[in-house]
Design a protein around this motif. Structure first.
Motif, mmCIF file in Angstrom:
data_model
loop_
_atom_site.group_PDB
_atom_site.id
_atom_site.type_symbol
_atom_site.label_atom_id
_atom_site.label_comp_id
_atom_site.label_asym_id
_atom_site.label_seq_id
_atom_site.Cartn_x
_atom_site.Cartn_y
_atom_site.Cartn_z
ATOM 1 N N VAL A 174 -10.708 -10.253 -0.366
ATOM 2 C CA VAL A 174 -9.625 -9.424 0.156
ATOM 3 C C VAL A 174 -8.706 -9.058 -1.000
ATOM 4 C CG1 VAL A 174 -8.251 -11.458 0.826
ATOM 5 C CG2 VAL A 174 -7.757 -9.224 1.843
ATOM 6 N N ALA A 175 -8.379 -7.782 -1.095
ATOM 7 C CA ALA A 175 -7.492 -7.298 -2.149
ATOM 8 C C ALA A 175 -6.050 -7.600 -1.770
ATOM 9 C CB ALA A 175 -7.695 -5.803 -2.345
ATOM 10 N N TYR A 176 -5.290 -8.155 -2.711
ATOM 11 C CA TYR A 176 -3.910 -8.546 -2.421
ATOM 12 C C TYR A 176 -2.984 -8.134 -3.557
ATOM 13 C CZ TYR A 176 0.168 -11.236 -1.070
ATOM 14 O OH TYR A 176 1.435 -11.590 -0.698
ATOM 15 N N ASN A 177 -1.885 -7.434 -3.192
ATOM 16 C CA ASN A 177 -0.885 -7.050 -4.191
ATOM 17 C C ASN A 177 0.544 -7.319 -3.734
ATOM 18 O OD1 ASN A 177 -0.441 -5.086 -2.279
ATOM 19 N ND2 ASN A 177 -0.940 -3.350 -3.615
ATOM 20 N N GLY A 178 0.678 -8.092 -2.651
ATOM 21 C CA GLY A 178 2.007 -8.453 -2.192
ATOM 22 C C GLY A 178 2.613 -7.513 -1.177
ATOM 23 N N SER A 179 1.992 -6.377 -0.924
ATOM 24 C CA SER A 179 2.532 -5.402 0.017
ATOM 25 C C SER A 179 2.268 -5.825 1.456
ATOM 26 C CB SER A 179 1.916 -4.026 -0.226
ATOM 27 O OG SER A 179 0.528 -4.051 0.093
ATOM 28 N N ALA A 180 2.997 -5.188 2.389
ATOM 29 C CA ALA A 180 2.773 -5.484 3.803
ATOM 30 C C ALA A 180 1.349 -5.141 4.205
ATOM 31 C CB ALA A 180 3.773 -4.697 4.659
ATOM 32 N N GLU A 181 0.810 -4.054 3.639
ATOM 33 C CA GLU A 181 -0.564 -3.652 3.958
ATOM 34 C C GLU A 181 -1.565 -4.686 3.449
ATOM 35 O OE1 GLU A 181 2.174 -0.567 4.454
ATOM 36 O OE2 GLU A 181 1.744 -1.605 2.558
ATOM 37 N N ALA A 182 -1.294 -5.263 2.279
ATOM 38 C CA ALA A 182 -2.176 -6.291 1.741
ATOM 39 C C ALA A 182 -2.109 -7.568 2.577
ATOM 40 C CB ALA A 182 -1.808 -6.594 0.286
ATOM 41 N N LYS A 183 -0.924 -7.887 3.083
ATOM 42 C CA LYS A 183 -0.792 -9.070 3.942
ATOM 43 C C LYS A 183 -1.584 -8.886 5.236
ATOM 44 C CE LYS A 183 3.681 -10.435 2.045
ATOM 45 N NZ LYS A 183 5.140 -10.550 2.278
ATOM 46 N N ALA A 184 -1.577 -7.661 5.762
ATOM 47 C CA ALA A 184 -2.376 -7.385 6.954
ATOM 48 C C ALA A 184 -3.861 -7.545 6.648
ATOM 49 C CB ALA A 184 -2.087 -5.978 7.468
ATOM 50 N N ALA A 185 -4.276 -7.104 5.448
ATOM 51 C CA ALA A 185 -5.677 -7.253 5.050
ATOM 52 C C ALA A 185 -6.049 -8.728 4.942
ATOM 53 C CB ALA A 185 -5.925 -6.537 3.719
ATOM 54 N N VAL A 186 -5.157 -9.555 4.394
ATOM 55 C CA VAL A 186 -5.427 -10.989 4.292
ATOM 56 C C VAL A 186 -5.564 -11.597 5.687
ATOM 57 C CG1 VAL A 186 -4.501 -13.214 3.548
ATOM 58 C CG2 VAL A 186 -4.321 -11.237 2.047
ATOM 59 N N ALA A 187 -4.684 -11.187 6.605
ATOM 60 C CA ALA A 187 -4.777 -11.700 7.965
ATOM 61 C C ALA A 187 -6.121 -11.364 8.586
ATOM 62 C CB ALA A 187 -3.640 -11.115 8.819
ATOM 63 N N ALA A 188 -6.569 -10.115 8.399
ATOM 64 C CA ALA A 188 -7.865 -9.693 8.939
ATOM 65 C C ALA A 188 -9.002 -10.466 8.290
ATOM 66 C CB ALA A 188 -8.054 -8.192 8.722
ATOM 67 N N ALA A 189 -8.947 -10.606 6.972
ATOM 68 C CA ALA A 189 -10.005 -11.321 6.259
ATOM 69 C C ALA A 189 -10.043 -12.789 6.663
ATOM 70 C CB ALA A 189 -9.794 -11.184 4.748
ATOM 71 N N ALA A 190 -8.880 -13.381 6.903
ATOM 72 C CA ALA A 190 -8.839 -14.781 7.323
ATOM 73 C C ALA A 190 -9.461 -14.960 8.699
ATOM 74 C CB ALA A 190 -7.389 -15.287 7.325
ATOM 75 N N GLU A 191 -9.188 -14.024 9.610
ATOM 76 C CA GLU A 191 -9.813 -14.081 10.929
ATOM 77 C C GLU A 191 -11.329 -14.027 10.807
ATOM 78 O OE1 GLU A 191 -8.305 -14.562 13.688
ATOM 79 O OE2 GLU A 191 -6.232 -13.920 13.488
ATOM 80 N N ALA A 192 -11.806 -13.097 9.981
ATOM 81 C CA ALA A 192 -13.248 -12.946 9.805
ATOM 82 C C ALA A 192 -13.855 -14.175 9.156
ATOM 83 C CB ALA A 192 -13.538 -11.701 8.972
ATOM 84 N N ALA A 193 -13.193 -14.707 8.132
ATOM 85 C CA ALA A 193 -13.726 -15.878 7.423
ATOM 86 C C ALA A 193 -13.819 -17.083 8.350
ATOM 87 C CB ALA A 193 -12.847 -16.196 6.221
ATOM 88 N N ALA A 312 -2.259 -8.600 12.612
ATOM 89 C CA ALA A 312 -3.569 -9.263 12.607
ATOM 90 C C ALA A 312 -4.606 -8.265 13.095
ATOM 91 C CB ALA A 312 -3.549 -10.502 13.476
ATOM 92 N N PRO A 313 -5.042 -7.356 12.224
ATOM 93 C CA PRO A 313 -5.876 -6.223 12.654
ATOM 94 C C PRO A 313 -7.193 -6.596 13.315
ATOM 95 C CG PRO A 313 -5.015 -5.881 10.438
ATOM 96 C CD PRO A 313 -4.725 -7.294 10.803
ATOM 97 N N LEU A 314 -7.757 -7.748 12.978
ATOM 98 C CA LEU A 314 -9.011 -8.170 13.604
ATOM 99 C C LEU A 314 -8.812 -9.419 14.450
ATOM 100 C CD1 LEU A 314 -11.537 -7.582 10.674
ATOM 101 C CD2 LEU A 314 -10.955 -6.049 12.551
ATOM 102 N N GLY A 315 -7.556 -9.705 14.778
ATOM 103 C CA GLY A 315 -7.260 -10.913 15.526
ATOM 104 C C GLY A 315 -7.904 -10.950 16.887
#
Length: 326
Positions: A174-193, A312-315
């Motif tokens: 998951v790409a992360y740069n500290g932005s709100a959009e990146a945090k949403a990506a981390v949330a989605a990736a964590a759900e998938a993982a 949590a886009p894939l929650g």
């Protein structure tokens, strides 16, 4: 560092009431659609909701003197046959979860947008254009247009993905740069993982042009400033990993260079890459631009772009499964 530091952004869905959402696979009569089905099958095996295989056919249902219902029926029959053939590739997915549909619309992206909304889809899965390089993601016109306004996450699959054995999605980045959009990506990736039992690499890229000038200008030395930036980026990444749910194995990956180039290179060792949308535009919509747009056009593995403004886009898709697995 205690887990949960970065707050509710990364919490898995823990509601006892299971929310049923859909995996939508957009297909046509092409091998790239078989690539999309191959990824859709892997995602479906880790979830419990319906899988809709949809094929649009070029006909407008708007009232017109040019209406030709016989022609419409022929187009719909062909589209349903295509969707049915693709659905047969969803081996290991229970038949009662698989649904096929054909929708009349001269614009396939509009058709898929409408179906995604009607079916409460969490993700739309699409293949790459056949003119791209084998093994690389190269979205065609349908994917390109969906990547600028889809109501849910969009996954684009590399050409030739169907030809390789995929024992599982074991390594997600998951790409992360500290932005709100990146945090949403981390949330989605964590759900998938969590649902897939995969390791999650949180990837940060330090751009070379962030480094300072030589010390002769009166400021801090190049090497000192570089070390400070690297230390701060790594600390941020470690904080994100520390905040992951306990059942997600997270690792820090800190890279240097042009972000899209480094993410594309990193995708060679990943089974799936998750990115956020660009940082402006309508909320709750996928908006690929900048780094995410370039990554989608060159990645070696499937790429999921998540919508803006959704914590949590894939929650709903993975949450119930991930919670039950804990």
């Amino acid at each position: 560092m205690p887990r949960g530091r970065i707050g509710p952004m990364l919490r898995l869905v823990e509601s006892k009431e299971e929310v049923v959402t859909t995996i939508l696979i957009g297909v046509n009569d092409s091998e790239s659609s078989e690539d999309a089905v191959a990824l859709g099958r892997g995602l479906a095996e880790a979830t419990t909701g319906p899988v809709v295989v949809a094929c649009a056919f070029p006909y407008s249902d708007a009232p017109s003197r040019a209406a030709n219902l016989t022609y419409r029926d022929a187009l719909k029959t062909t589209a349903l046959r295509t969707a049915g053939r693709m659905s047969e590739l969803l081996s290991n997915v229970p038949a009662d979860r698989i649904h096929t549909t054909a929708i009349a619309n001269p614009s396939p992206p509009h058709a898929l947008h409408d179906i995604a909304t009607a079916e409460n889809a969490s993700i739309v899965v699409l293949g790459s254009t056949h003119t791209g390089r084998a093994g690389r993601v190269m979205p065609g016109s349908t994917a390109e247009r969906l990547l600028h306004g889809a109501p849910c996450a969009v996954a684009v699959v590399p050409e030739g993905y169907r030809e390789h054995s995929h024992p599982g999605i074991n390594h997600i980045g998951v790409a992360y740069n500290g932005s709100a959009e990146a945090k949403a990506a981390v949330a989605a990736a964590a759900e998938a993982a969590a649902a897939l039992g995969a390791e999650l690499s949180v990837i940060g890229v330090i751009e070379a042009d962030l480094y300072g000038a030589p010390a002769m200008t009166g400021g801090p030395g190049y090497n000192l400033l570089r070390e400070d930036i690297e230390a701060q980026v790594r600390e941020d990444l470690e904080s994100v990993v520390a905040g992951l749910p306990e059942d997600v194995r997270g690792v820090v990956t800190c890279l240097e260079g042009e972000p899209s180039e480094r993410l594309i290179a990193a995708s060679e060792t990943l089974d799936l890459l998750v990115t956020g949308s660009r940082g402006y535009g309508p909320l709750r919509a996928v908006l690929a631009g900048g780094v995410s747009g370039r990554v989608i056009r060159g990645a070696h593995c499937p790429v999921i772009v998540v919508p803006r403004g959704v914590e949590a886009p894939l929650g709903e898709l993975f949450g119930a499964t991930a919670t039950a697995a804990r």
